[in-house]
Design a protein around this motif. Structure first.
Motif, mmCIF file in Angstrom:
data_model
loop_
_atom_site.group_PDB
_atom_site.id
_atom_site.type_symbol
_atom_site.label_atom_id
_atom_site.label_comp_id
_atom_site.label_asym_id
_atom_site.label_seq_id
_atom_site.Cartn_x
_atom_site.Cartn_y
_atom_site.Cartn_z
ATOM 1 N N LYS A 1 0.813 -1.217 0.000
ATOM 2 C CA LYS A 1 0.000 0.000 0.000
ATOM 3 C C LYS A 1 0.844 1.263 0.000
ATOM 4 O O LYS A 1 0.549 2.205 -0.733
ATOM 5 C CB LYS A 1 -0.958 -0.006 1.188
ATOM 6 C CG LYS A 1 -2.067 -1.004 1.030
ATOM 7 C CD LYS A 1 -3.011 -0.975 2.208
ATOM 8 C CE LYS A 1 -4.124 -1.998 1.990
ATOM 9 N NZ LYS A 1 -5.062 -2.003 3.095
ATOM 10 N N ARG A 2 1.878 1.306 0.800
ATOM 11 C CA ARG A 2 2.701 2.524 0.847
ATOM 12 C C ARG A 2 3.495 2.725 -0.431
ATOM 13 O O ARG A 2 3.717 3.855 -0.853
ATOM 14 C CB ARG A 2 3.612 2.519 2.075
ATOM 15 C CG ARG A 2 2.839 2.852 3.343
ATOM 16 C CD ARG A 2 3.751 3.274 4.435
ATOM 17 N NE ARG A 2 2.969 3.935 5.471
ATOM 18 C CZ ARG A 2 3.493 4.613 6.457
ATOM 19 N NH1 ARG A 2 4.805 4.728 6.558
ATOM 20 N NH2 ARG A 2 2.730 5.194 7.349
ATOM 21 N N THR A 3 3.920 1.642 -1.054
ATOM 22 C CA THR A 3 4.618 1.747 -2.333
ATOM 23 C C THR A 3 3.679 2.336 -3.377
ATOM 24 O O THR A 3 4.057 3.247 -4.131
ATOM 25 C CB THR A 3 5.141 0.365 -2.779
ATOM 26 O OG1 THR A 3 6.071 -0.118 -1.798
ATOM 27 C CG2 THR A 3 5.812 0.433 -4.142
ATOM 28 N N LEU A 4 2.459 1.835 -3.406
ATOM 29 C CA LEU A 4 1.457 2.354 -4.329
ATOM 30 C C LEU A 4 1.143 3.824 -4.024
ATOM 31 O O LEU A 4 1.049 4.650 -4.937
ATOM 32 C CB LEU A 4 0.182 1.511 -4.240
ATOM 33 C CG LEU A 4 -0.927 1.831 -5.229
ATOM 34 C CD1 LEU A 4 -0.436 1.690 -6.675
ATOM 35 C CD2 LEU A 4 -2.119 0.914 -4.971
ATOM 36 N N ALA A 5 1.034 4.150 -2.750
ATOM 37 C CA ALA A 5 0.764 5.539 -2.354
ATOM 38 C C ALA A 5 1.890 6.462 -2.815
ATOM 39 O O ALA A 5 1.640 7.594 -3.243
ATOM 40 C CB ALA A 5 0.588 5.634 -0.838
ATOM 41 N N ARG A 6 3.122 5.990 -2.739
ATOM 42 C CA ARG A 6 4.263 6.794 -3.212
ATOM 43 C C ARG A 6 4.174 7.022 -4.721
ATOM 44 O O ARG A 6 4.477 8.107 -5.204
ATOM 45 C CB ARG A 6 5.584 6.121 -2.857
ATOM 46 C CG ARG A 6 5.968 6.246 -1.402
ATOM 47 C CD ARG A 6 7.299 5.548 -1.117
ATOM 48 N NE ARG A 6 7.673 5.679 0.276
ATOM 49 C CZ ARG A 6 7.392 4.770 1.210
ATOM 50 N NH1 ARG A 6 6.753 3.657 0.896
ATOM 51 N NH2 ARG A 6 7.769 4.961 2.461
ATOM 52 N N GLU A 7 3.782 6.005 -5.450
ATOM 53 C CA GLU A 7 3.625 6.165 -6.902
ATOM 54 C C GLU A 7 2.562 7.210 -7.210
ATOM 55 O O GLU A 7 2.770 8.067 -8.070
ATOM 56 C CB GLU A 7 3.246 4.830 -7.551
ATOM 57 C CG GLU A 7 4.391 3.876 -7.637
ATOM 58 C CD GLU A 7 4.104 2.696 -8.544
ATOM 59 O OE1 GLU A 7 3.193 2.775 -9.398
ATOM 60 O OE2 GLU A 7 4.822 1.695 -8.413
#
Length: 138
Positions: A3-9
């Protein structure tokens, strides 16, 4: 994808839009969520994206100074827009987000550079963020 990786994108894409258009973060976030409403089904992803965008834009001058100081022989305005915003986000996480381990912030920024820019950009981002981290540790 985490989720945080996606949020960073997503945050990177919004910051890119803000940087290019000069529109407000609220307008760019609203536009982004509208365009991706079928893809984003997690409040956690939206919330962390908002935190990153708001944090980077709140501390923009300080982040840019920090990056400029560490990017020897590079002017911020000459950097690719995507690279500049990856650096801003990574720098924000390193300096202002004590809940995120520095290694995670740097590695996530490197992965964004690999995905949205190039291998050379990934090395560039790594070098600058590592220097920022080292200087802020002391």
């Amino acid at each position: 994808m985490r989720k945080r990786t996606l949020a960073r994108e997503y945050a990177l894409q919004v910051l890119y839009q803000v940087d290019l258009t000069g529109n407000s973060q609220e307008d760019c976030l609203e536009n982004f969520w509208q365009m991706h409403k079928d893809e984003v089904d997690s409040d956690e992803v939206r919330d962390f994206s908002r935190v990153l965008v708001a944090g980077v834009l709140s501390y923009l001058e300080e982040l840019d100074r920090c990056i400029s100081k560490s990017a020897t022989n590079w002017k911020l305005e000459r950097m690719a827009v995507v690279d500049r915003n990856i650096l801003r986000m990574g720098c924000f996480e390193l300096i202002y987000r004590k809940d995120i381990p520095p290694k995670v912030a740097i590695n996530e920024a490197i992965e964004l550079a690999k995905k949205y820019s190039s291998q050379e950009a990934a090395k560039f981002v790594n070098g600058i963020l590592d220097k920022i981290h080292t200087e802020n540790k002391e």
